[in-house]
Design an enzyme around this catalytic site. Structure first.
Site, short mmCIF file in Angstrom:
data_model
loop_
_atom_site.label_atom_id
_atom_site.label_comp_id
_atom_site.label_asym_id
_atom_site.label_seq_id
_atom_site.Cartn_x
_atom_site.Cartn_y
_atom_site.Cartn_z
N ASP A 292 0.87 -1.17 0.00
CA ASP A 292 0.00 0.00 0.00
C ASP A 292 0.91 1.23 0.00
OD1 ASP A 292 -2.11 1.75 -0.01
OD2 ASP A 292 -3.23 0.74 1.58
C1 BGC Z 1 -5.05 3.30 0.06
C2 BGC Z 1 -5.21 2.26 -1.02
C3 BGC Z 1 -5.08 2.90 -2.37
C4 BGC Z 1 -3.75 3.64 -2.44
C5 BGC Z 1 -3.49 4.30 -3.79
C6 BGC Z 1 -3.83 4.16 -0.12
O1 BGC Z 1 -3.81 5.22 0.76
O2 BGC Z 1 -5.00 2.64 1.31
O3 BGC Z 1 -6.43 1.61 -0.90
O4 BGC Z 1 -5.18 1.93 -3.37
O5 BGC Z 1 -3.73 4.64 -1.45
O6 BGC Z 1 -4.31 5.34 -4.03
#
Ligand code: BGC
Length: 745
Positions: A292
């Site tokens: 993530d």
């Molecule tokens: C979130 C993810 C997301 C990623 C990219 C993160 O802060 O937890 O779910 O896919 O950002 O945008």
């Protein structure tokens, strides 16, 4: 003797049937080393081997790096330092960036563009929690297909969806992005979304690579506070949080995202138990894992890594193939490899997985998006039609005293009130990709359009979503008093749920509750349309307002879908994918709880709170219709099965009311005595059916090993002999009941 053999043969036959069922299913997965397969071939593997032989360490770590198209990103591409972008949109824009990679980077390896396409790209569908309330996986699959087609046309190859986290604490803002509290419903929806996004061929112009996230147990955050600690048993991890991920893997998902949270002391992004033992060894997953956003370097704050170098080493050794946004791989791993702390084979394996996905998407042959296709696909009339259908299927009728709904012919003057009634931006919900407020049909617009000349429609917002005082209250009350019926549209803004939007209260914002009370006091019949990204605690509304509709955040066709339901053009049949509490103090609350040694009764020393009734406000699986259904004739094909046996459960469902309508027939089981205690009920089957008034249908379910077991103390999935109860009914708190026995042989 003959019967013993016959028994053995039958067991063998059942085992073979089960085995073939899994084989034909897993043949679709990204099983590592099984090529030629659906996602790779011997030829592709050879091409990857040839590429790897030419690539420098910088090129390799570049493939494992994802960044935003910011700063000197073009130079990064030319230097082979980036394999993927997130946040780039549009065919022309992505083509321009892609051209640099294809024409100017060391080996011309195409980039993979990722975005969060969670519930639509430009045509926004209901938030995933709402889609789950449809209990209609085929429809959910279609919605994901449309999202994929729009995204791919716009140059996106990879979506960070589906979000398959189970959540049993509605304070957690990201409950909006998933399918709710239940592993079985969650698994069905996870598979539907993966199939919808990926289709049968990732090279197709309407497919994108999917990413099941957040691996794992992110929804188990203590107190529902985002990013918080998760401390759960391995059994709970496997039986509650992992089934939707496993279903996504079985449905062929190409990637997973490692979560922000720790699981019982070890951050998910360096967690060997989930990333190695379970994902790679037990499930045989051959796709790739992306972290993530900065979850790798977050491990320093977690207190699990000394610094960013250490974090990068721990993540790649655990099996995180690509780093999102922290640059930790590209900045730190060269030194780790040169110093011999990280074997190059680990890096090569990760690069192979990433390149395999790029080949599967056809990017080496066709790296560019087609701007003409983008024009015709985005927000097409057909896409909007589907969005309307999904939205109305997701609506749950919670209360309808005196059949106040659908709006009767006697209504001549209608008051449409509330801060969400003529609102467009909040109806898109959280993570609405490229959704635009101007695309949204507001509730007022939908109602006005449907009411046409026949009904006079007045509007007053009455208050803002979260203001301190209800400015405009007087006008709203006056309007209500002058009308035959008031539709009050209230609830949460889009930013009250989603990432980093956990709430400590589940109440309606106080100003809106005051508005609702004032309208009610005006003496006019009231319908409350409640929009939210989570279940809300609405006890006063439930006690006092005669009709309540839960609409979630319904997307671009919100107003039309709600008008369809209010006017009875569409008979609502959605069911809650999550328990509605009476108060935030009941969190976490979920139907599949354990019984405890002192299950709640009126007795003093039982498991409950002293200041509220113990049942929830509305149970999981609950939802009404404008018609009524009766369940009868619950039948089991046998009362005894072996641990590998199967059993058919059937029930007769009759539409006993005056309208055609949908019922979601739900099957639950309980293993009465186990070597570990089992939940009081677990959903193991459901079907949404449509019945004309007066008609009946026999609904059948098959129960087998997949439905009756759990992970025992040794973490082995097992079906234990003993008595089971089974219920088939309209929600998790009702149903016809029967018993059967699983024998040891
Ligand atoms: C979130 C993810 C997301 C990623 C990219 C993160 O802060 O937890 O779910 O896919 O950002 O945008």
């Amino acid at each position: 003797m003959i019967t013993v053999w016959a028994n053995h043969l039958m067991k063998l036959a059942a085992a073979l049937v089960a085995l073939f069922a899994t084989i034909s299913f897993t043949a679709e997965t990204w099983a590592e080393g099984q090529y030629p397969g659906r996602w790779s071939s011997a030829e592709v593997e050879q091409r990857i081997t040839a590429l790897l032989a030419k690539m420098s360490l910088t090129d390799k770590l570049g493939q494992l790096t994802q960044q935003y198209p910011e700063g000197k990103f073009a130079d990064d591409i030319r230097e082979g330092k980036v394999g993927s972008f997130l946040g780039a949109h549009g065919a022309a824009n992505t083509n321009r960036i892609q051209r640099i990679a294809v024409e100017q980077s060391p080996h011309g390896i195409p980039l993979i563009f990722a975005n969060d396409v969670i519930h639509g790209y430009r045509t926004i569908f209901p938030i995933p929690l709402g889609e789950a309330a449809s209990w209609d996986p085929q429809l959910v699959e279609k919605a994901a297909r449309v999202a994929a087609a729009e995204a791919r046309a716009s140059g996106t190859h990879w979506t960070f969806a589906p979000m398959v986290d189970i959540s049993r604490d509605a304070r957690w803002g990201r409950i909006a992005e998933g399918a709710g509290e239940d592993p079985y419903l969650g698994a069905i929806m996870a598979a539907a979304r993966v199939l919808g996004f990926q289709g049968t061929n990732l090279k197709a112009s309407d497919s994108v690579l999917a990413c099941a996230k957040h691996f794992a147990a992110y929804g188990g955050a203590e107190g529902g506070r985002d990013y918080n600690t998760v401390d759960i048993s391995e059994q709970t991890l496997r039986d509650v949080y992992l089934p939707p991920f496993m279903a996504a893997v079985d449905a062929g998902v190409g990637t997973l995202m490692s979560a922000f949270n720790e699981i019982s002391g070890v951050p998910a992004s360096a967690n060997h138990l989930i990333l190695q033992r379970i994902l790679r060894e037990e499930w045989g997953f051959g796709g790739f894992v992306v972290s993530d956003s900065k979850s790798v370097t977050d491990m320093v704050a977690h207190g699990y890594a000394a610094d960013n170098d250490d974090a990068a080493e721990k993540a790649i050794m655990a099996g995180v193939d690509m780093d999102m946004a922290s640059f930790s791989y590209r900045s730190h791993l060269e030194e780790s490899i040169r110093a011999g702390r990280i074997p190059i084979a680990i890096v090569d394996k990760a690069v192979r997985r990433v390149l395999r996905a790029k080949f599967a998407l056809g990017l080496f042959d066709n790296p560019y998006a087609d701007p003409q296709r983008e024009q015709s696909v985005i927000l097409s009339a057909d896409n909007r039609t589907l969005a309307r259908d999904v939205a109305r299927h997701s609506i749950v009728l919670l209360k309808n005293e005196g059949n106040l709904l659908p709006i009767g012919k006697n209504v001549r003057k209608l008051a449409v009130i509330g801060p969400l009634a003529d609102n467009s931006k909040d109806l898109l919900g959280t993570w609405a990709a490229l959704g635009k407020p101007e695309d949204v049909v507001t509730v007022l617009q939908g109602i006005r359009h449907r009411a046409a000349e026949r009904i006079e429609v007045g509007f007053s917002a009455g208050c803002q979503i979260e203001s301190a005082t209800p400015k405009g209250l007087k006008e709203a009350v006056q309007l209500a008093a002058d009308s035959d019926l008031a539709i009050v549209v209230i609830g949460e803004s889009a930013t009250m749920s989603g990432e980093a939007n956990s709430r400590s209260s589940l109440d309606l914002p106080p100003v809106q509750l005051s508005l609702l009370r004032a309208i009610h006091a005006a003496g006019v019949p009231v319908v409350a349309v409640v929009m939210s990204g989570r279940p809300l605690a609405i006890p006063w509304t439930a006690d006092n307002i005669p009709a309540i509709v839960a609409a979630w955040h319904p997307g671009v066709e919100a107003g039309n879908a709600i008008a369809d339901v209010l006017f009875g053009d569409f008979n609502p049949g959605g069911k809650l994918p999550v328990t509605f509490p009476r108060t935030v103090g009941q969190m976490p609350i979920y139907y599949a709880h354990k019984n405890t040694g002192r299950p709640a009764t009126k007795e003093r020393y039982t498991s409950k709170y002293i200041d509220i009734p113990w049942p929830p406000l509305y149970p999981f699986g609950y939802g009404l219709s404008y018609t009524t259904f009766e369940f009868a004739d619950l039948k089991l094909s046998t009362n005894r099965i072996g641990p590998f046996g199967q059993l058919e459960v059937s029930v007769k469902v009759t539409n006993t009311g005056e309208h055609a309508g949908d019922e979601v027939v739900q099957l639950y089981v309980r293993d009465l005595v186990g070597s570990m205690t089992r939940p009081v009920r677990e959903l193991k089957g459901f079907r949404r059916i449509t019945l004309e008034s007066g008609k009946s249908s026999e609904v059948r379910f098959m129960l087998n090993r997949d439905h009756l077991g759990f992970h025992n103390r040794h973490m082995t999935y097992t079906v234990e002999p003993g008595l089971f109860k089974v219920w088939v009914g309209p929600n998790s708190a009702e149903g016809l009941e029967a018993k059967f026995e699983v024998t040891s042989q």
